[in-house]
Scaffold this motif. Structure first.
Motif, mmCIF file in Angstrom:
data_model
loop_
_atom_site.group_PDB
_atom_site.id
_atom_site.type_symbol
_atom_site.label_atom_id
_atom_site.label_comp_id
_atom_site.label_asym_id
_atom_site.label_seq_id
_atom_site.Cartn_x
_atom_site.Cartn_y
_atom_site.Cartn_z
ATOM 1 N N ILE A 112 -34.935 -37.036 22.899
ATOM 2 C CA ILE A 112 -34.391 -35.683 22.989
ATOM 3 C C ILE A 112 -34.423 -35.049 21.601
ATOM 4 C CG2 ILE A 112 -32.403 -34.267 23.612
ATOM 5 C CD1 ILE A 112 -33.757 -35.686 25.969
ATOM 6 N N ASN A 113 -35.178 -33.972 21.486
ATOM 7 C CA ASN A 113 -35.285 -33.183 20.262
ATOM 8 C C ASN A 113 -35.981 -33.951 19.137
ATOM 9 O OD1 ASN A 113 -33.858 -31.308 21.762
ATOM 10 N ND2 ASN A 113 -31.898 -31.769 20.785
ATOM 11 N N GLY A 114 -36.284 -33.227 18.078
ATOM 12 C CA GLY A 114 -36.969 -33.827 16.946
ATOM 13 C C GLY A 114 -36.130 -34.866 16.228
ATOM 14 N N PRO B 96 -37.970 -39.857 13.535
ATOM 15 C CA PRO B 96 -37.760 -41.156 12.867
ATOM 16 C C PRO B 96 -38.632 -42.270 13.455
ATOM 17 C CG PRO B 96 -35.657 -40.071 13.203
ATOM 18 C CD PRO B 96 -36.680 -39.271 13.954
ATOM 19 N N LEU B 97 -38.706 -42.349 14.785
ATOM 20 C CA LEU B 97 -39.554 -43.353 15.428
ATOM 21 C C LEU B 97 -41.033 -43.088 15.159
ATOM 22 C CD1 LEU B 97 -37.860 -43.748 18.932
ATOM 23 C CD2 LEU B 97 -38.024 -45.495 17.162
ATOM 24 N N PHE B 98 -41.415 -41.842 15.236
ATOM 25 C CA PHE B 98 -42.802 -41.457 15.035
ATOM 26 C C PHE B 98 -43.278 -41.821 13.623
ATOM 27 C CE2 PHE B 98 -45.976 -37.854 14.451
ATOM 28 C CZ PHE B 98 -46.962 -38.478 15.192
ATOM 29 N N ILE B 99 -42.458 -41.512 12.642
ATOM 30 C CA ILE B 99 -42.813 -41.818 11.253
ATOM 31 C C ILE B 99 -42.906 -43.323 11.044
ATOM 32 C CG2 ILE B 99 -41.912 -41.740 8.887
ATOM 33 C CD1 ILE B 99 -40.926 -38.882 9.538
ATOM 34 N N ALA B 100 -41.987 -44.069 11.639
ATOM 35 C CA ALA B 100 -42.036 -45.533 11.517
ATOM 36 C C ALA B 100 -43.322 -46.089 12.125
ATOM 37 C CB ALA B 100 -40.807 -46.153 12.191
ATOM 38 N N ASP B 101 -43.721 -45.553 13.275
ATOM 39 C CA ASP B 101 -44.960 -46.018 13.906
ATOM 40 C C ASP B 101 -46.177 -45.665 13.053
ATOM 41 O OD1 ASP B 101 -43.840 -47.232 16.156
ATOM 42 O OD2 ASP B 101 -43.750 -45.348 17.258
ATOM 43 N N PHE C 221 -48.816 -27.566 13.883
ATOM 44 C CA PHE C 221 -48.573 -28.530 12.809
ATOM 45 C C PHE C 221 -48.285 -27.696 11.573
ATOM 46 C CE2 PHE C 221 -49.725 -33.056 11.478
ATOM 47 C CZ PHE C 221 -49.114 -32.953 10.233
ATOM 48 N N GLU C 222 -46.998 -27.558 11.258
ATOM 49 C CA GLU C 222 -46.584 -26.722 10.131
ATOM 50 C C GLU C 222 -46.696 -27.489 8.815
ATOM 51 O OE1 GLU C 222 -45.952 -23.653 10.428
ATOM 52 O OE2 GLU C 222 -45.051 -23.220 12.387
ATOM 53 N N THR C 223 -46.863 -26.737 7.728
ATOM 54 C CA THR C 223 -46.874 -27.339 6.392
ATOM 55 C C THR C 223 -45.495 -27.190 5.754
ATOM 56 O OG1 THR C 223 -47.741 -25.250 5.506
ATOM 57 C CG2 THR C 223 -49.341 -26.980 6.031
ATOM 58 N N ASP C 224 -44.464 -27.494 6.539
ATOM 59 C CA ASP C 224 -43.087 -27.442 6.053
ATOM 60 C C ASP C 224 -42.649 -28.844 5.652
ATOM 61 O OD1 ASP C 224 -42.892 -28.645 8.523
ATOM 62 O OD2 ASP C 224 -41.842 -26.987 9.485
ATOM 63 N N SER C 225 -41.358 -29.105 5.637
ATOM 64 C CA SER C 225 -40.852 -30.387 5.154
ATOM 65 C C SER C 225 -41.365 -31.567 5.983
ATOM 66 C CB SER C 225 -39.315 -30.379 5.147
ATOM 67 O OG SER C 225 -38.812 -31.630 4.719
ATOM 68 N N ILE C 226 -41.137 -31.525 7.310
ATOM 69 C CA ILE C 226 -41.566 -32.647 8.151
ATOM 70 C C ILE C 226 -43.085 -32.699 8.234
ATOM 71 C CG2 ILE C 226 -41.468 -31.344 10.336
ATOM 72 C CD1 ILE C 226 -40.525 -35.053 9.801
#
Length: 495
Positions: free
Chosen positions: A135-137, A142-147, A162-167
């Motif tokens: 649910i939500n970002g 967190p899981l996506f980055i770990a993978d 795909f934004e060029t912001d923080s995430i």
């Protein structure tokens, strides 16, 4: 002066007879629209725009209405890829039949949706998958980055935004580092949805990422902006997959400290198991429509286990994808099949509700037959036109006992459907004409009671942040609001 005098007969002819070539131009354009034999409502809408907005209508149609040449090219690519895969599909037919029979024993005739996938060669229905609702970002990233950090072989990503912001910068740095390590990183983004990243990557000459903008938009190809790759999928090492409505952008992460930020309510699913292969196949299909060097699926990208025991979970999963050249609106057809087999409940979340006549009638018939049909849309939209167009479609539902909720907490961007606590749809598909007929879309169809229960519980939580709309409230709105709804509805087939 003599030159102007010599040209004067031509100017006189142009002033008196200009309407002839203009009439021929209009007749040619309208004939082209009719010959394309598209959706009748959309055809009429374009003709009205061209007739009542002289010149402007022609320009709009030239850039955004034409589809014949582009669609023919996409159809050709689709046929080529079907031929390449047909032998593999035939080998897998007995396995698919076995999987579908197992699913049928659990969910009954709702399994017809998986038969549609098999017959139309959309996806291999798979068993024994692990599925995790996100649910939500805040839950996804967190899981996506770990993978991503754990990737050992390949990373494939296909995103609308795909934004060029923080995430976005954080994920992009991970992808660059992984590519330098020798891991294959392929990144597809929609040119229309991710202009900043496209501009950034074009300037970055030293990037090791295999990057392409899908259907790049230039002045001579502005019509491409009408065909949007709206998918949001990722496949890591051919073993982990993600799908849902969450793009790569900070706005999907709700920071409680940022009181000015609009709350963004969305949904994604993480997969492990044979289902990931079908996401890989979807990415492969999209990649083949770019100038990227083709890759072989056999080279470590597909991990199909014929003994049905790849994952430890119990979820049956398949995917329904569609594009502008699909021979049918497969996502809509899958949804209609499921709604037609519903016995107790249908719950739908969508940010944009501009339904086809078939979907509207299916919801009404289900509600009239005693099925509890509930639709949730945002009270505040990110599009003025779409919001009012959506409101114009609600009256028939309210008249026939469909419960409609307006989500108030923020912007509802989730694209989910649950049927009878047995079947779930989670993906990129909005309940609108664009998603059904124009965009590149994909939805996961999941047979997993625990996931269904989680989605239904989330729906109940979201109802606490929503207003139940009734017919008297809808009709009590001002004439001006209703007039705006009606005008926006005329444009609905073009949105």
């Amino acid at each position: 002066m003599e030159i102007f005098e010599a040209l004067e007969p031509f100017w006189d002819f142009a002033r008196n007879w200009y309407w002839i070539p203009l009439l021929l131009l209009y007749a040619g354009v309208i004939s082209t629209i009719l010959i394309e034999n598209g959706n009748p409502t959309k055809t009429i809408a374009w003709i009205l725009v061209i007739v009542f907005l002289p010149l402007v209508g022609l320009i709009l149609y030239y850039f955004f209405g034409q589809k014949y040449v582009k669609v023919q090219k996409i159809k050709r690519i689709n046929r080529q890829q079907t031929v390449k895969l047909e032998k593999k599909w035939r080998e897998l037919d007995p396995i698919m039949d076995s999987f579908i029979q197992d699913i049928h024993e659990k969910i009954g005739d709702l399994s017809k949706v998986y038969r549609l996938m098999k017959k139309e060669r959309l996806s291999l229905p798979t068993l024994n998958n692990n599925v995790q609702l996100l649910i939500n970002g805040e839950q996804k990233f967190p899981l996506f980055i770990a993978d991503l950090l754990n990737a050992k072989h390949s990373i494939h990503m296909e995103y609308y935004i795909f934004e060029t912001d923080s995430i976005g910068t954080q994920i992009l740095d991970i992808l660059e580092n992984k590519a330098r390590e020798g891991i294959i990183v392929r990144l597809l983004v929609d040119n229309f949805g991710s202009p900043q990243l496209v501009k950034y990557m074009r300037k970055k000459q030293d990037s090791k990422i295999l990057f392409y903008a899908f259907l790049p938009v230039t002045f001579t190809s502005l019509a491409n902006s009408n065909y949007r790759n709206h998918r949001k999928i990722a496949v890591i090492d051919g073993a982990v997959g993600y799908i849902g409505g969450i793009n790569i952008s900070d706005k999907y992460i709700n920071d409680p400290k940022n009181t000015k930020q609009v709350y963004w309510r969305d949904t994604a699913v993480r997969f492990e198991g044979n289902a990931v292969n079908m996401l890989q196949l979807s990415f492969w299909s999209s990649w083949n429509q770019t100038e990227g060097i083709p890759f072989l699926l056999e080279d470590g990208y597909l991990k199909i286990n014929r003994d049905k025991e790849m994952g430890s979970g119990a979820a049956g999963v398949g995917f329904v994808s569609s594009d502008p050249a699909s021979i049918g609106p497969f996502n809509m057809e899958a949804l209609l099949l499921a709604i037609g087999e519903a016995h107790t409940s249908v719950r739908l979340c969508t940010p944009y509700y501009i339904p086809s006549q078939e979907l509207e009638r299916a919801l009404i018939v289900a509600a009239s037959s005693g099925v509890n049909v509930e639709l949730m849309i945002p009270n505040t939209s990110d599009s003025f036109l779409v919001r009012h167009a959506s409101l114009s479609f609600l009256k028939p539902l309210l008249q026939r006992n469909v419960k409609v909720y307006l989500y108030n907490k923020g912007f509802l961007h989730a694209k989910t459907v649950t049927i009878d606590d047995k079947l779930s749809f989670v993906g990129t598909v909005n309940l609108d004409i664009r998603s059904f007929y124009i965009n590149y879309e994909i939805a996961a169809i999941i047979s997993d009671p625990p996931l269904c229960i989680q989605l239904q519980n989330q729906f109940e939580q979201d109802k606490k942040e929503s207003t139940l709309l009734n017919l008297s409230t809808w009709e009590a709105r001002s004439r001006l609001e209703k007039a705006i709804d009606s005008v926006c509805r005329l444009l609905a087939p073009l949105l």
